[in-house]
Design a protein around this motif. Structure first.
Motif, PDB file in Angstrom:
ATOM      1  N   THR A 167       0.808  -1.441   0.088  1.00  0.00           N
ATOM      2  CA  THR A 167      -0.275   0.040   0.047  1.00  0.00           C
ATOM      3  C   THR A 167       1.202   1.153   0.157  1.00  0.00           C
ATOM      4  OG1 THR A 167      -1.589  -0.841   1.806  1.00  0.00           O
ATOM      5  CG2 THR A 167      -2.073   1.151   1.342  1.00  0.00           C
ATOM      6  N   VAL A 182       1.420   5.011   0.801  1.00  0.00           N
ATOM      7  CA  VAL A 182       0.751   5.942   1.611  1.00  0.00           C
ATOM      8  C   VAL A 182       1.595   7.582   2.283  1.00  0.00           C
ATOM      9  CG1 VAL A 182      -0.159   6.435   3.787  1.00  0.00           C
ATOM     10  CG2 VAL A 182      -0.320   4.451   2.782  1.00  0.00           C
ATOM     11  N   ALA A 218      -4.455   7.187  -0.070  1.00  0.00           N
ATOM     12  CA  ALA A 218      -3.202   5.535   0.323  1.00  0.00           C
ATOM     13  C   ALA A 218      -4.063   4.771  -1.370  1.00  0.00           C
ATOM     14  CB  ALA A 218      -4.177   4.665   1.705  1.00  0.00           C
ATOM     15  N   ILE A 254      -5.495  -1.259   4.006  1.00  0.00           N
ATOM     16  CA  ILE A 254      -5.019  -0.620   4.252  1.00  0.00           C
ATOM     17  C   ILE A 254      -5.406   0.256   5.773  1.00  0.00           C
ATOM     18  CG2 ILE A 254      -6.019   2.154   4.536  1.00  0.00           C
ATOM     19  CD1 ILE A 254      -6.943   1.229   1.450  1.00  0.00           C
TER      20      ILE A 254
END
Length: 141
Positions: A18, A20, A42, A52
């Motif tokens: 992920t 971010v 995200a 997430i």
């Protein structure tokens, strides 16, 4: 019971990524401590359940209202502050050049919650204004 204590990352688990990026730094001035918060974008590169939520918790920055992953319940937001603003995917029918995308403005409750927070600097204030202005009017949930 569905609770997640400790890290949700497991050595035998499937890989997940992920990206971010914090786009604004905010303060909850209603809290006695003036809690510091970040508004972040995200972008999951994989699609794991709770990805997430798990990654932000593991980084020490759980979502507001996500008590399952270490976040705090707050008076100004009645639910987890998580919203899918846009989604892009390959269209299996091959239309639209094979790619499709959809977007959604913040729901009314998250719009109201974000409006109650205070930006710590001008760049953060501009980012919050842009998020609140995106998509014209917030939609009912």
């Amino acid at each position: 019971d569905g609770s997640h204590s400790g890290s949700c990352l497991q050595m035998e688990g499937k890989p997940a990524r992920t990206s971010v990026v914090a786009i604004a730094h905010l303060l909850d001035l209603d809290a006695q401590r003036g809690d510091a918060l970040s508004l972040a974008v995200a972008r999951p590169a994989t699609g794991r359940t709770h990805q997430i939520r798990c990654h932000l918790s593991h980084l020490g920055h759980p979502l507001v209202g996500d008590v399952q992953y270490g976040g705090q319940a707050v008076s100004w937001c009645s639910r987890m502050f998580l919203h899918c603003a846009s989604l892009a995917f390959l269209d299996p029918s091959g239309r639209e050049g094979g790619r499709r995308s959809v977007s959604a403005p913040l729901p009314v409750d998250l719009f109201a919650a974000l409006s109650q927070l205070h930006a710590t600097d001008e760049e953060s204030a501009e980012a919050v204004s842009a998020v609140l202005a995106a998509g014209c009017q917030p939609r009912e949930r």
